[in-house]
Enzyme design. Structure first.
Site, mmCIF file in Angstrom:
data_model
loop_
_atom_site.group_PDB
_atom_site.id
_atom_site.type_symbol
_atom_site.label_atom_id
_atom_site.label_comp_id
_atom_site.label_asym_id
_atom_site.label_seq_id
_atom_site.Cartn_x
_atom_site.Cartn_y
_atom_site.Cartn_z
ATOM 1 N N GLU A 31 34.998 40.111 36.468
ATOM 2 C CA GLU A 31 35.380 41.244 35.615
ATOM 3 C C GLU A 31 36.063 40.760 34.346
ATOM 4 O OE1 GLU A 31 37.413 45.613 36.269
ATOM 5 O OE2 GLU A 31 38.582 43.866 36.854
ATOM 6 N N GLY A 34 46.136 39.211 38.010
ATOM 7 C CA GLY A 34 47.056 39.261 39.135
ATOM 8 C C GLY A 34 46.283 39.301 40.436
ATOM 9 N N GLU A 85 39.712 43.280 42.739
ATOM 10 C CA GLU A 85 39.291 44.099 43.879
ATOM 11 C C GLU A 85 37.864 43.866 44.341
ATOM 12 O OE1 GLU A 85 38.563 46.698 40.111
ATOM 13 O OE2 GLU A 85 40.073 45.274 40.807
ATOM 14 N N HIS A 125 47.363 48.357 45.788
ATOM 15 C CA HIS A 125 46.544 48.645 44.603
ATOM 16 C C HIS A 125 45.102 48.179 44.813
ATOM 17 C CE1 HIS A 125 46.127 49.106 40.112
ATOM 18 N NE2 HIS A 125 45.149 48.237 40.331
ATOM 19 N N GLU A 126 44.944 46.933 45.265
ATOM 20 C CA GLU A 126 43.588 46.383 45.414
ATOM 21 C C GLU A 126 42.840 47.017 46.583
ATOM 22 O OE1 GLU A 126 42.651 44.715 42.951
ATOM 23 O OE2 GLU A 126 44.670 44.400 42.139
#
Length: 410
Positions: free
Chosen positions: A148, A290, A293, A325-326
């Site tokens: 990404e 960081g 996903e 979050h992921e």
């Protein structure tokens, strides 16, 4: 009137500009869409280069004399095209490497149909932590991916846009002592005749965009956690593993202990079972984001995943929140994806919101509502500048894509 060819002859800059107008630097032209990828990689992180081969089944919805797709920084060794009956179609590959675009020119205009494109290539491991790159830790070498937003084109030729979601069949040939991982579970392992290599066939993925494809090869330490039990939403156990560089396995306990409750929370909230066939949490020793996903194989900067008894309290909170979050992304961002980068705020802002919702529900002592407030202040600082942008910012080229990942988006 001066003939056009003379204008081009005496004005090289104009000639370049005229040619560049035909190269798509934003969205690829309509009328062509991939339907399936088969990708084979030969990866030894100790070497300077990797090799690949593969096929892409492509549907031409209208007749054309060429196809545009993406490839950058890779050396194509061969390119083929065949029709549905297996008949060869003459094709010539032209690399526009600066733009990251590959042009396939056919010998003549071919009608709408399904064709198969074949490629073989090799490349240096990327040196910018993009695509497929390598990291050395002491004497150990690891290969990791980060696709990404537009870096899959550094690893393999393809249609490197989020609107193109297709299944993938991935095979990795790696040194026999290395661990190899991809988005799905291994369904077959075959040793080489000389015993130095092994080839791993992974299960076919669900339809995914290129930026969610992930691979990792090296002397990883794999910690098998108990499978996440079935529940009212999911009828089968979910395999869960933590992966760390050699010697780091003991620092995976906190992430593996808390991931099951986060999966269960999002399953109950969405009333949609976790969509993929496994959940791997991998801490990479050098990683530009960081965390990322990738479907079924979430990759983290190892400092954001690994914790032990000597870690401060805020490290445990940080691991919990980034993991939430992921994992939230596995539904919103992986199962459901955006068609173009101007909607990436929906992807990231939802995961930020869902992370806070999960943390508030299960770890109220973390005061995630205050962290969310800090995030708003961070975004408002950007929004207060004269250079601020719209939330849904027009994305016309690669530079626009890169700058879309900021506080406003998250």
């Amino acid at each position: 009137m001066r003939p056009a060819f003379l204008l081009l002859l005496f004005c090289p800059a104009l000639a370049w500009a005229a040619d560049s107008l035909t190269i798509p630097t934003g969205k690829l032209p309509a009328g062509v869409a991939p339907e399936h990828y088969s990708l084979d990689f030969r990866i030894d992180p100790r070497q300077a280069r990797f090799a690949g081969s593969g096929e892409i089944r492509v549907r031409l919805n209208e007749g054309s004399d060429r196809i545009w797709l993406h490839a950058q920084g890779i050396d194509l060794r061969s390119t083929t095209a065949t029709d549905a009956a297996g008949k060869a179609i003459p094709v010539h590959a032209v690399s526009h490497d600066k733009e990251g675009v590959l042009e396939l020119r056919f010998g003549s205009r071919i009608p709408a149909q399904v064709i198969t494109l074949g490629f073989s290539w090799d490349a240096e491991f990327n040196k910018q932590l993009e695509g497929l790159y390598k990291v050395k830790v002491g004497e150990d070498a690891y290969a990791v991916t980060q696709m990404e937003p537009v870096s899959a084109r550094h690893a393999f030729p393809g249609f490197d846009e989020p609107r193109f979601k297709t299944p993938y069949d991935i095979r990795l040939t790696v040194p026999v002592d290395d661990v190899a991982l991809a988005n799905t579970r291994v369904v077959k392992e075959t040793p080489s005749k000389d015993g130095k290599w092994k080839t791993l066939q992974f299960a076919t993925t669900l339809p995914l965009p290129t930026y969610l494809i992930a691979m990792a090869v090296g002397p990883w330490e794999v910690v098998e956690a108990p499978a996440i039990p079935p529940n009212a939403v999911r009828s089968t156990p979910l395999p869960l593993r933590g992966i760390a560089p050699r010697g780091g396995g003991k620092k995976l306990a906190w992430a593996l202990q808390t991931a099951p409750e986060q999966v269960r929370f999002f399953e109950e909230y969405t009333q949609q079972a976790y969509p993929f066939d496994k959940l791997d949490l991998l801490g990479a020793p050098d990683f530009s984001a960081g965390a990322m996903e990738n479907a079924g194989l979430i990759i983290y900067r190892d400092a954001y995943l690994l914790a032990d008894a000597d870690s401060p309290a805020d490290k445990f909170r940080g691991v919990y929140n980034i993991n939430a979050h992921e994992i939230a992304h596995q539904w919103y961002g992986d199962l459901v994806t955006v068609p173009w980068w101007d909607d990436i705020w929906l992807n990231e802002a939802y995961a930020t919101w869902a992370q806070a919702k999960a943390s508030l529900a299960m770890k109220p002592e973390y005061h995630t509502d205050l962290s969310a407030l800090e995030g708003r202040v961070w975004a408002m600082k950007s929004d207060s500048l004269l250079s601020t942008r719209k939330v849904r910012q027009p994305i016309n080229g690669e530079g626009d894509i890169q700058t879309a990942f900021d506080g406003i988006t998250y």
